[in-house]
Motif scaffolding. Structure first.
Motif, short mmCIF file in Angstrom:
data_model
loop_
_atom_site.label_atom_id
_atom_site.label_comp_id
_atom_site.label_asym_id
_atom_site.label_seq_id
_atom_site.Cartn_x
_atom_site.Cartn_y
_atom_site.Cartn_z
N SER A 224 48.14 47.88 16.47
CA SER A 224 48.34 49.34 15.55
C SER A 224 47.78 50.52 15.92
CB SER A 224 46.72 49.24 14.37
OG SER A 224 46.79 50.25 13.80
N LEU A 225 48.87 51.31 15.45
CA LEU A 225 48.93 52.88 16.78
C LEU A 225 47.40 52.95 16.47
CD1 LEU A 225 51.99 54.09 15.54
CD2 LEU A 225 51.63 52.62 17.94
N ASP A 226 46.82 52.67 15.91
CA ASP A 226 45.64 53.38 16.28
C ASP A 226 43.95 52.56 16.79
OD1 ASP A 226 46.34 55.67 14.86
OD2 ASP A 226 45.96 54.75 13.16
N ASP A 227 45.10 51.64 16.98
CA ASP A 227 43.97 50.19 18.03
C ASP A 227 43.25 51.50 18.97
OD1 ASP A 227 44.23 48.21 16.38
OD2 ASP A 227 45.92 47.76 17.68
N PRO A 228 42.05 50.96 19.49
CA PRO A 228 41.72 51.86 20.59
C PRO A 228 42.08 50.56 21.82
CG PRO A 228 39.57 51.31 19.30
CD PRO A 228 41.60 51.15 19.02
N LEU A 229 42.63 52.04 23.25
CA LEU A 229 43.25 51.38 24.63
C LEU A 229 42.14 50.87 24.68
CD1 LEU A 229 45.05 51.25 26.12
CD2 LEU A 229 44.36 53.23 27.14
N THR A 230 40.77 51.02 24.83
CA THR A 230 39.63 49.62 25.08
C THR A 230 39.53 48.33 24.51
OG1 THR A 230 38.14 51.13 24.34
CG2 THR A 230 38.68 51.59 26.28
N ALA A 231 40.11 48.08 23.04
CA ALA A 231 39.78 46.89 22.53
C ALA A 231 41.32 46.11 23.72
CB ALA A 231 40.00 47.19 21.05
N ARG A 232 42.82 47.02 24.09
CA ARG A 232 43.62 46.39 24.08
C ARG A 232 43.23 45.69 25.96
NH1 ARG A 232 44.97 43.13 19.82
NH2 ARG A 232 45.03 44.58 18.21
N LEU A 233 42.86 46.06 26.51
CA LEU A 233 42.36 46.16 27.72
C LEU A 233 41.03 45.31 28.33
CD1 LEU A 233 43.21 49.63 29.15
CD2 LEU A 233 44.50 47.74 29.24
N PRO A 234 41.85 44.62 29.35
CA PRO A 234 39.68 44.19 29.90
C PRO A 234 38.85 45.06 30.30
CG PRO A 234 42.06 43.82 31.46
CD PRO A 234 41.82 44.76 30.43
#
Length: 345
Positions: free
Chosen positions: A80-90
């Protein structure tokens, strides 16, 4: 030069525009309702491989490919465009609370608050101005730098152009999907759109255009973008770029139709009286009968421009093997596309 039926006047205009661009190698290519016209020239002797058959470094124009990939992953529900970046990184030991508020949308639209490039890269560029600071800057270093970087402003409140942000976006995409960014871009964007002359790595000798410094004489080695590949590593032939623009002009007839429509939607305004409009990836300016969308890019020795005008079905690509404002590539290409947008096809 290749001219569409009935298009000698356009061919002459392209040839004249080529002469206004000061670079060793120049290619200008136009598609109008899928009829293509290509002109080439330059200050150097013609290379053994015809200029329109070479692959050119796109620099920041690569970001439009990355954001199209992002849009496709949003369409299928992976992101989702509004996903937090940190939720998609280690998991990272972030030093600054603002970093945790950055979303994928902020990275795509240059509103994350992150600087143009990491500060440690700036130091290297000052000490060694003619060396490529991106080369060798790997994903581990990119993430470590992000963890200690303080965003300049609250995410989503200001526009500030950044190569840092899209690099992190590509890393987030790779981490989420478990697939290397380059492989994923190839599988989900390049292959479906039939972009067989587009890649993220140098080709064999004789297939890639050779860039030059601002003097137009000194050759520049192929640009290694390291972990910043999502921000500037794409290389493409003029034909592939026309195919790419035609997909944007006529999304209903192309694979990735929903994603192609998505990247044309205006998302923010900035500048004096909010005159500058941006989509997820394209700059958007007013023009006759409807908006004109475009992006530019440059590496250490090459420049690129791509833009399109949906209302007239017109797209234009400009490529040159020299970097610098005196090259006049971007201004010449934009002026020609703007003029074509106001004419009947």
């Amino acid at each position: 030069m290749r001219t569409a039926p009935g298009g000698p006047a356009l061919a002459d205009r392209l040839a004249e525009a080529v002469h206004r661009i000061d670079a060793p190698d120049v290619v200008l290519a136009v598609t109008r309702q899928r009829h293509r016209t290509v002109a080439d020239g330059g200050t150097a002797l013609a290379p053994p491989t015809p200029r329109p058959a070479l692959r050119y470094e796109l620099g920041s124009l690569s970001k439009t490919f990355t954001m199209l990939l992002l849009a496709d992953l949003v369409v299928d529900g992976t992101l989702s465009l509004d996903d937090p970046l940190t939720a998609r990184l280690p998991r990272l030991p972030l030093r600054h609370p603002r970093s945790g508020r950055i979303t994928l949308r902020h990275l795509a639209t240059h509103t994350s608050g992150l600087p143009r490039v990491p500060t440690d890269m700036l130091f290297g560029a000052l000490v060694r101005p003619y060396e490529n600071s991106y080369a060798g800057y790997d994903t581990e270093r990119l993430l470590a730098t992000f963890a200690r970087t303080r965003p300049r402003h609250r995410p989503g409140t200001r526009w500030h152009y950044s190569n840092f942000g899209p690099a992190l976006l590509g890393t987030a995409i790779g981490h989420t999907t478990g697939t290397d960014y380059a492989d994923l871009l190839t599988a989900r964007v390049l292959k479906p759109l039939g972009l067989t002359g587009t890649t993220l790595a140098p080709g064999t000798t004789g297939t890639d255009a050779i860039g030059h410094r601002t003097n137009g004489i000194t050759p520049v080695r192929s640009t290694d973008m390291g972990a910043f590949a999502p921000s500037g590593a794409v290389r493409a032939t003029p034909d592939d770029l026309l195919t790419y623009l035609e997909a944007h002009l006529f999304p209903d007839d192309a694979p990735l139709a929903e994603a192609l429509r998505m990247v044309r939607v205006p998302l923010l305004r900035r500048g004096l009286q909010h005159r500058d409009t941006h989509t997820l990836t394209w700059y958007q300016h007013p023009a006759a009968r409807g908006p004109l969308l475009f992006h530019v890019g440059a590496t250490f020795g090459q420049q690129a421009f791509a833009g399109y005008h949906p209302a007239s079905g017109t797209g234009l690509v400009a490529l040159a093997t020299r970097r610098g404002r005196t090259c006049r590539l971007a201004a010449t290409a934009y002026e020609l596309l703007y003029a074509l947008a106001g004419e009947e096809g």
